[in-house]
Structure formats: C-alpha cells, structure tokens
Enzyme design. Structure first.
Site, PDB file in Angstrom:
ATOM      1  CD  GLU A   8      -8.021   1.930   5.657  1.00  0.00           C
ATOM      2  OE1 GLU A   8      -7.335   1.136   6.311  1.00  0.00           O
ATOM      3  OE2 GLU A   8      -7.602   2.507   4.631  1.00  0.00           O
ATOM      4  CD  GLU A  30      -2.786   1.120   2.507  1.00  0.00           C
ATOM      5  OE1 GLU A  30      -3.699   1.953   2.582  1.00  0.00           O
ATOM      6  OE2 GLU A  30      -2.610   0.223   3.362  1.00  0.00           O
TER       7      GLU A  30
END
Length: 277
Positions: A255, A154
């Site tokens: 998220e 990520e």
C-alpha cells in the site's frame, strides 16, 4: 529480502496503481505478476453504486484473473474521509452500503473487510461517536461472518490523519476486542499497517511480538515517504522474518506510492513471490 519468501503478498490497486483509470488497474497488477489485489472503497462518494458499477469492478478482476483479498467498507479516502462508522451523519449510508460490499467481496473470494473508524466530527461528543462506531462495527462483523470474512480495524498516523482517533496498535486492538465482546464471533482483527505505526514512532518488532495473535492483515510502505521498500528507514527483512516466525499466514498488502512508474516499482520483490500462494 529472503524473509519475503515466507509470506504471501497482495497489492493495493487504489494507491499503487492510482495513476491509472480504475478499470485498467487489475490488468496492470496481473501484468506485474500479481494474482491477488485489494481495494479501498471503489465507488468514491457513492454509497449505493449501480449494478453496472459493481459489475464493472467485478469484471475487471475476473478478466485479469485476480482474487480480491481485501476491501475497504464505505470510506471515500480521496475526499479526506477516513471511514464512516463513527460519523452520525453517515449512519444510514454505511448501513445501506454494507450489503453491496459483502456481496462484492463474496463474489471475488475476499475474506477481509476493512472498516476504517472515521474522523472525529467537530461539535459531536467523542463518546457518542465511539458508541456509534461499536454499533456499526458489530453490524459489519456480523455481515462479514456471513461470508466467513474477518473485520479489520486499522490504526492510522496523526500527521496525515489528525482527526482520526486510532493512532496506535493498542487502540486498534482494543476496539477489535470490544467488537468481539459484543458479537461473540471472534472475527474482528487488527490491521497492522507498518507504515502508519512507523510514522507514529512505534517499536514495530514489539508490535508484532505483542499483537501477533490479533493481526488479521498486514500492510506496508516505507517510512517516512510512503514509497516502496528500500526508499526509507524500515527494515522489512527483519519484520517479515518476525511475522513468519510468529506464524502469520495472511497476506501482506503493498500500500505505497511508487517513486517510479512501471515494473521498477516492484523490483524489491522478486516476481515469483508476487503470485499469491
């Protein structure tokens, strides 16, 4: 958001339901209509949680009828860490925690493990950290392969994570490619977090068009506030349509930090679309 109907959604319990005790979060997600959820490393600073701690997490999911769709490897985000794979001081802790993460993931049907790269450590040569990261990521990719899972890499944003070195889509994809070269497994993938990329000023349609074949998971929050869609500047309907058109069939993880408590935090996503399909 008509394009949302072409995708599958999961909710990140660690942030969206962060105001609740951890044991209550899966049930709250189920009550909101979700059947799938993801987690940051759920044991805080502990890299070797007790059997009882692991079982408590597992039981909270099974009791709520949730599938675990994503799990962060050792990170302790609440303490300011951004992963541990590149930190020499965490070498043993990371290796020792790996089997616990893989076993928990396997028991709950999870097929995506997120290995955040880790912050730059003052006084340590970045090249040394990168070498260690590649070693640990290869270790994690092989462990993920045992349960038919992908390993996610990520990119974050430098405003919130100023010591994290992967702050572009290309940087994260390049690391995933290097891991695949080392292992030969082909299971390292790009975690395309549209919030972080937006904060970095990336062209999000271009990111999707360029890296669609490397995306293993998508996470979302509106930018710049990191709240639910509709509170910022991101055109999610367009991005969802682009993901679907590119053939993305994985999950989209919510998220974000809701601006409101309770069901209103999900008003943007019709309830029938919250159940994983």
């Amino acid at each position: 958001m008509t394009a949302a109907s072409r995708l599958r959604f999961t909710v990140n319990l660690s942030i969206v339901f962060g105001g609740l005790p951890p044991a209550e979060r899966p049930a709250a997600a189920a009550a909101a209509g979700f059947t799938a959820a993801e987690l940051w490393w759920p044991f805080g600073a502990a890299h070797l949680p007790s059997d009882a701690q692991v079982e408590a997490v597992r039981r909270s999911f099974t009791d709520a009828g949730l599938r675990l769709t994503g799990l962060n490897l050792l990170d302790d985000l609440e303490r300011g860490e951004r992963g541990t794979v590149s930190d020499p001081a965490q070498r043993e802790r990371f290796a020792e925690s790996l089997d616990i993460a893989v076993d928990l993931a396997a028991s709950l049907g999870c097929t995506a493990l997120n290995a955040l790269y880790g912050n730059r450590v003052p006084g340590v040569d970045p090249a040394e950290q990168d070498e260690l990261a590649l070693e640990n990521l290869a270790l994690a990719a092989r462990a993920a392969h045992r349960i038919d899972a992908v390993l996610l890499i990520e990119a974050l944003n430098s405003a919130e994570s100023p010591r994290y070195p992967l702050v572009s889509a290309k940087a994260a994809v390049d690391v995933a490619d290097r891991v695949d070269e080392v292992t030969g497994l082909g299971n390292a993938r790009f975690l395309c977090d549209l919030y972080h990329l937006a904060r970095m000023g990336e062209d999000l349609p271009r990111v999707i068009g360029t890296h669609a074949d490397r995306i293993g998971h998508v996470q979302i929050a509106d930018s710049p506030g990191r709240h639910q869609p509709g509170t910022g500047d991101v055109d999610f309907d367009d991005l969802f349509a682009r993901l679907a058109a590119a053939g993305y069939s994985g999950f989209v993880g919510l998220e974000y930090r809701p601006t409101t408590a309770g069901p209103a935090a999900f008003d943007w996503l019709p309830r029938p679309l919250r159940a994983a399909r």
